[in-house]
Design a protein around this motif. Sequence first.
Motif, PDB file in Angstrom:
ATOM      1  N   VAL A  28     110.370  -9.425 -59.749  1.00 16.46           N
ATOM      2  CA  VAL A  28     109.166 -10.037 -60.339  1.00 16.46           C
ATOM      3  C   VAL A  28     109.356 -10.311 -61.839  1.00 16.46           C
ATOM      4  O   VAL A  28     109.003 -11.385 -62.330  1.00 16.46           O
ATOM      5  CB  VAL A  28     107.932  -9.123 -60.147  1.00 16.46           C
ATOM      6  CG1 VAL A  28     106.708  -9.703 -60.852  1.00 16.46           C
ATOM      7  CG2 VAL A  28     107.633  -8.914 -58.676  1.00 16.46           C
ATOM      8  N   PHE A  75     111.262 -13.515 -62.286  1.00 17.12           N
ATOM      9  CA  PHE A  75     110.880 -14.722 -61.523  1.00 17.12           C
ATOM     10  C   PHE A  75     110.352 -15.779 -62.476  1.00 17.12           C
ATOM     11  O   PHE A  75     109.419 -15.518 -63.236  1.00 17.12           O
ATOM     12  CB  PHE A  75     109.782 -14.382 -60.498  1.00 17.12           C
ATOM     13  CG  PHE A  75     110.143 -14.800 -59.098  1.00 17.12           C
ATOM     14  CD1 PHE A  75     110.135 -16.147 -58.762  1.00 17.12           C
ATOM     15  CD2 PHE A  75     110.505 -13.880 -58.139  1.00 17.12           C
ATOM     16  CE1 PHE A  75     110.486 -16.551 -57.484  1.00 17.12           C
ATOM     17  CE2 PHE A  75     110.864 -14.260 -56.851  1.00 17.12           C
ATOM     18  CZ  PHE A  75     110.854 -15.602 -56.530  1.00 17.12           C
ATOM     19  N   ASP A  94     109.447 -21.352 -60.247  1.00 16.34           N
ATOM     20  CA  ASP A  94     109.843 -20.982 -58.877  1.00 16.34           C
ATOM     21  C   ASP A  94     108.675 -20.333 -58.122  1.00 16.34           C
ATOM     22  O   ASP A  94     108.499 -20.537 -56.920  1.00 16.34           O
ATOM     23  CB  ASP A  94     111.041 -20.021 -58.907  1.00 16.34           C
ATOM     24  CG  ASP A  94     112.355 -20.772 -59.084  1.00 16.34           C
ATOM     25  OD1 ASP A  94     112.357 -22.009 -58.936  1.00 16.34           O
ATOM     26  OD2 ASP A  94     113.370 -20.116 -59.392  1.00 16.34           O
ATOM     27  N   TRP A  95     107.871 -19.531 -58.824  1.00 17.31           N
ATOM     28  CA  TRP A  95     106.667 -18.939 -58.214  1.00 17.31           C
ATOM     29  C   TRP A  95     105.757 -20.050 -57.670  1.00 17.31           C
ATOM     30  O   TRP A  95     105.333 -20.020 -56.519  1.00 17.31           O
ATOM     31  CB  TRP A  95     105.939 -18.081 -59.266  1.00 17.31           C
ATOM     32  CG  TRP A  95     104.543 -17.667 -58.897  1.00 17.31           C
ATOM     33  CD1 TRP A  95     103.383 -18.348 -59.181  1.00 17.31           C
ATOM     34  CD2 TRP A  95     104.134 -16.484 -58.175  1.00 17.31           C
ATOM     35  NE1 TRP A  95     102.296 -17.670 -58.681  1.00 17.31           N
ATOM     36  CE2 TRP A  95     102.719 -16.518 -58.065  1.00 17.31           C
ATOM     37  CE3 TRP A  95     104.828 -15.406 -57.624  1.00 17.31           C
ATOM     38  CZ2 TRP A  95     101.987 -15.520 -57.422  1.00 17.31           C
ATOM     39  CZ3 TRP A  95     104.080 -14.410 -56.978  1.00 17.31           C
ATOM     40  CH2 TRP A  95     102.690 -14.478 -56.887  1.00 17.31           C
ATOM     41  N   LYS A  96     105.504 -21.059 -58.521  1.00 13.56           N
ATOM     42  CA  LYS A  96     104.588 -22.139 -58.119  1.00 13.56           C
ATOM     43  C   LYS A  96     105.173 -22.969 -56.975  1.00 13.56           C
ATOM     44  O   LYS A  96     104.454 -23.395 -56.070  1.00 13.56           O
ATOM     45  CB  LYS A  96     104.277 -23.033 -59.322  1.00 13.56           C
ATOM     46  CG  LYS A  96     103.288 -22.361 -60.283  1.00 13.56           C
ATOM     47  CD  LYS A  96     102.717 -23.305 -61.303  1.00 13.56           C
ATOM     48  CE  LYS A  96     103.635 -23.515 -62.452  1.00 13.56           C
ATOM     49  NZ  LYS A  96     102.984 -24.084 -63.639  1.00 13.56           N
ATOM     50  N   PRO A 105     106.665 -13.981 -54.412  1.00 14.56           N
ATOM     51  CA  PRO A 105     105.832 -15.121 -53.989  1.00 14.56           C
ATOM     52  C   PRO A 105     105.841 -15.320 -52.477  1.00 14.56           C
ATOM     53  O   PRO A 105     104.830 -15.743 -51.898  1.00 14.56           O
ATOM     54  CB  PRO A 105     106.444 -16.324 -54.710  1.00 14.56           C
ATOM     55  CG  PRO A 105     107.810 -15.898 -55.109  1.00 14.56           C
ATOM     56  CD  PRO A 105     107.798 -14.413 -55.253  1.00 14.56           C
ATOM     57  N   THR A 140     103.486 -12.747 -51.064  1.00 10.33           N
ATOM     58  CA  THR A 140     102.122 -13.148 -51.444  1.00 10.33           C
ATOM     59  C   THR A 140     101.641 -14.298 -50.568  1.00 10.33           C
ATOM     60  O   THR A 140     100.535 -14.273 -50.015  1.00 10.33           O
ATOM     61  CB  THR A 140     102.104 -13.561 -52.935  1.00 10.33           C
ATOM     62  OG1 THR A 140     102.604 -12.473 -53.716  1.00 10.33           O
ATOM     63  CG2 THR A 140     100.705 -13.924 -53.394  1.00 10.33           C
TER      64      THR A 140
END
Length: 260
Positions: free
Chosen positions: A98, A101, A105-107, A154, A157
């Motif tokens: 995390v 990150f 890349d999360w989005k 992600p 999630t």
Amino acid sequence: MQLKDKVAFITGSASGIGKEIAIVYAKAGAKIVIADLNKAAAEATAAEIAATGAQAIGVGVDVTDEDQVNAGVEQAVKAFGGIDILVSNAGIQIVHPVDEFSFADWKKMLAIHLDGAFLTTKACLKHMYAQGRGGSVIYMGSVHSKEASVLKAPYVTAKHGLIGLCKTVAKEGAKYGVRANVICPGFVRTPLVEKQIPEQAKTLGITEEQVVKNVMLKETVDGEFTTTDDVAQVALMFAGFPTNALTGQSLVVSHGWFMQ
Ligand code: NAD
């Protein structure tokens, strides 16, 4: 045949799990729409299925793009006269801790897994509701819809989020006979997983063999990978189930990695 003349719109179905679902649905009598970012591969997969005598078309669709999703669904409706089954399956994996990150890349991960599920659901529900013959929405979750693993923030999630979307669609769709369910596979040896093995080996400082044995399959009852056909058979059951009795559910198919 269980899905005779049903029209199935399957995202990410030029490869791996989605492709197997398309093959199994075609054998069960469905008309298949292979919707994938890779248009050439989508068309090639559709041609493979059509060669077996089933009806199939390939459409190039980026599930994160509303216009492309709507255009792909319209193309399907034009070709086959409606939509009865949506399998929201397109997905990728990016692994980092995390604290490392990137926001980009999360989005990207949330866009493919969650925006893609929302956009395809919205586009298909419109037709399912108007047709008045019910429908089945199936989300490709994961054991990571229920459980976490390191490096996959992600993904975990988004896969948990699909259960929320599924339950809402189940409640809203019930009066139209539209059901929604989530399939939660364990590790399946597709290109998505093949790519992760060397990446995880590098990040965790262990061998690729150790990643498979001690990370991916450690908690299974028998050290076995789940297969694309295992997942496709569950997808067939959800697609063909005749009533609202089976809706809003998430079913884990993982060789006992996660037991509910
Ligand atoms: P895969 O890489 O074999 O196939 C994924 C497909 O999705 C590819 O054809 C790719 O072109 C397509 N795709 C990627 N981004 C897209 C986009 N923006 N729009 C449209 N298509 C796009 O992967 P797979 O293992 O078959 O994974 C399919 C689904 O199953 C994913 O949602 C994945 O998270 C889920 N899943 C996989 C496993 C596993 O172990 N393989 C386990 C649990 C869940």
